[in-house]
Design a protein around this motif. Structure first.
Motif, PDB file in Angstrom:
ATOM      1  N   TRP A 110       0.836  -1.203   0.000  1.00  0.00           N
ATOM      2  CA  TRP A 110       0.000   0.000   0.000  1.00  0.00           C
ATOM      3  C   TRP A 110       0.873   1.258   0.000  1.00  0.00           C
ATOM      4  CZ3 TRP A 110      -0.871   3.923   3.711  1.00  0.00           C
ATOM      5  CH2 TRP A 110      -1.965   4.750   3.427  1.00  0.00           C
ATOM      6  N   SER A 117       1.684   5.613  -7.749  1.00  0.00           N
ATOM      7  CA  SER A 117       0.490   6.284  -8.280  1.00  0.00           C
ATOM      8  C   SER A 117       0.833   7.525  -9.093  1.00  0.00           C
ATOM      9  CB  SER A 117      -0.460   6.662  -7.138  1.00  0.00           C
ATOM     10  OG  SER A 117       0.157   7.588  -6.253  1.00  0.00           O
ATOM     11  N   GLU A 123      -3.616   2.128 -13.692  1.00  0.00           N
ATOM     12  CA  GLU A 123      -4.065   2.156 -12.295  1.00  0.00           C
ATOM     13  C   GLU A 123      -4.667   0.824 -11.845  1.00  0.00           C
ATOM     14  OE1 GLU A 123      -7.578   4.329 -11.166  1.00  0.00           O
ATOM     15  OE2 GLU A 123      -8.151   4.649 -13.267  1.00  0.00           O
ATOM     16  N   TRP A 124      -5.314   0.081 -12.770  1.00  0.00           N
ATOM     17  CA  TRP A 124      -5.922  -1.194 -12.392  1.00  0.00           C
ATOM     18  C   TRP A 124      -4.883  -2.285 -12.209  1.00  0.00           C
ATOM     19  CZ3 TRP A 124     -10.629  -1.486 -10.549  1.00  0.00           C
ATOM     20  CH2 TRP A 124     -11.521  -0.447 -10.850  1.00  0.00           C
ATOM     21  N   LYS A 127      -3.602  -1.580  -8.779  1.00  0.00           N
ATOM     22  CA  LYS A 127      -4.543  -2.126  -7.798  1.00  0.00           C
ATOM     23  C   LYS A 127      -4.409  -3.640  -7.704  1.00  0.00           C
ATOM     24  CE  LYS A 127      -8.016   1.547  -8.034  1.00  0.00           C
ATOM     25  NZ  LYS A 127      -9.419   1.913  -8.374  1.00  0.00           N
ATOM     26  N   GLN A 130      -1.974  -4.569  -5.158  1.00  0.00           N
ATOM     27  CA  GLN A 130      -2.558  -4.571  -3.810  1.00  0.00           C
ATOM     28  C   GLN A 130      -3.338  -5.866  -3.560  1.00  0.00           C
ATOM     29  OE1 GLN A 130      -2.281  -1.814  -1.274  1.00  0.00           O
ATOM     30  NE2 GLN A 130      -2.609  -3.800  -0.321  1.00  0.00           N
ATOM     31  N   MET A 179      -8.758  -1.232  -0.710  1.00  0.00           N
ATOM     32  CA  MET A 179      -9.267  -0.872  -2.032  1.00  0.00           C
ATOM     33  C   MET A 179     -10.668  -0.274  -2.001  1.00  0.00           C
ATOM     34  SD  MET A 179      -7.784  -4.024  -4.316  1.00  0.00           S
ATOM     35  CE  MET A 179      -8.339  -3.277  -5.836  1.00  0.00           C
ATOM     36  N   LEU A 321      -6.950  -6.725 -12.814  1.00  0.00           N
ATOM     37  CA  LEU A 321      -6.639  -6.973 -11.408  1.00  0.00           C
ATOM     38  C   LEU A 321      -5.951  -8.326 -11.231  1.00  0.00           C
ATOM     39  CD1 LEU A 321      -9.981  -5.802  -9.721  1.00  0.00           C
ATOM     40  CD2 LEU A 321      -7.773  -4.665  -9.535  1.00  0.00           C
TER      41      LEU A 321
END
Length: 366
Positions: A110, A117, A123-124, A127, A130, A179, A321
């Motif tokens: 995280w 970022s 961005e996906w 994620k 994560q 998330m 993802l």
């Protein structure tokens, strides 16, 4: 196999070409699942209509419920619970492994993503990193690598199995914390679905195992192959949804960046685990360190992909993802395999130094 004939008429060494073919065949057999991942993703790219939601395969039923339940019924059937009893007393070791993999890693990822970022990486996919961080340890690869080195196999079996059970509850909570609740399905429904498709099949598998235990031990069914083939079906349908959606784009820069980041993260985790578990005050044996290295740093693809399919069902970016986890899985196996000789040599030397240190202390006391 073809052999050279010596002057005495005896068999000599095999023809080099035949040896190469045999070696190639053995490599393909060992890595068939990784090859299968590439094949099913390629098939999904070539013909996504077959496995798309509402298509001929009807993955919204056959995959979401039947395939996922089959994977965990298979896990329950193959799990030898009697092998875990010998490792129950090592509470401190179990606490470290579970805390590192389910608390420390998600928090570290995280923080790392806060920096990433600001980059141009999708961005996906970020994620998805994560998501990887929130996953529990795997049941198979961590145990196999620990055993190959000669580490604490009982602890590896216990933590892999216990971590998988723990992950059923902890992983959705971690995803909610890190998330947010941006999923298409409410989390109460998610837990109900997870219980019906994950927990119940494992329990049923364990009950069935009690009645057919002798037959299972005698026939030794290919549990790993069955689970892997079912997992390939899930991966295939997931990417069918991706390639059928023209709005989704996967740029090469992001993919290469994610692969590099995954490698860096794994090397960081391994280094931290080794540094912490070799602190003398903690009093971990070398075999315990080995179990920690592979159990605390590895993440489960077998549990991860089905859980993502349930938690993010209906999300357009599900496959994005999934990509970091699909990269993380082969990377942890390849990196672990490369480290086996080094870790084995270290453990042997550590045991020797420990045995020589005991007589020295006795002599000093005299």
């Amino acid at each position: 196999m073809h052999w050279f004939k010596t002057t005495s008429g005896r068999k000599g060494v095999p023809y080099p070409s035949v040896s190469r073919i045999v070696m190639l065949r053995d490599k393909l057999q060992r890595n068939w699942f990784l090859i299968g991942i590439v094949v099913v993703i390629s098939l999904a790219k070539a013909y996504p209509k077959l496995g798309v939601k509402g298509g001929p395969l009807h993955p919204e039923i056959t995959v979401k419920y039947i395939a996922v339940s089959l994977i965990f019924f298979n896990s329950g059937l193959s799990l030898k619970t009697d092998e875990l009893t010998s490792a129950l007393k090592q509470v401190r070791l179990h606490f470290f492994i579970q805390t590192f993999t389910l608390c420390f890693i998600p928090c570290l990822v995280w923080l790392f993503l806060k920096v990433l970022s600001f980059t141009e990486i999708n961005e996906w996919l970020l994620k998805g990193l994560q998501v990887v961080g929130c996953m529990p340890p795997p049941v198979s690869s961590a145990v196999i690598l620990t055993k190959s080195v000669g580490g604490n196999e009982a602890a590896a079996i216990f933590n892999s199995a216990f971590g998988s059970f723990l992950g059923i509850v902890v992983t959705p909570v971690l995803l909610l914390i890190f998330m947010g609740s941006s999923t298409a399905v409410p989390f109460l429904n998610i837990f109900v679905t997870l219980f019906m498709t994950v927990v119940m099949p494992i329990i049923i598998g364990q009950i069935v195992r009690r009645f057919i235990k002798e037959w299972l031990e005698r026939r030794k069914p290919p549990f790993g192959t069955i689970g892997s083939c079912t997992l390939l079906l899930i991966i295939y349908t997931t990417f069918c949804d991706t390639f059928s959606n023209e709005a989704l784009e996967m740029d090469k820069f992001s993919l290469i960046s994610i692969a590099f980041i995954v490698l860096i993260l794994q090397m960081t985790f391994l280094s931290l685990i080794f540094f912490i578990t070799t602190i003398k005050r903690l009093n971990f044996a070398p075999a315990d360190t080995v179990a920690c290295l592979f159990c605390a740093s590895h993440k489960s693809l077998t549990l991860g992909i089905p859980m993502l399919k349930i938690i993010y069902h209906g999300t357009d970016f599900l496959s994005l993802l999934s990509i970091p986890l699909l990269i993380y899985h082969p990377t942890q196996i390849l990196l672990g395999g490369l480290l086996v000789p080094t870790v084995k040599s270290w453990m042997t030397n550590a045991k020797k130094s420990a045995t020589t240190a005991v007589p020295d202390k006795v002599q000093e006391s005299i």
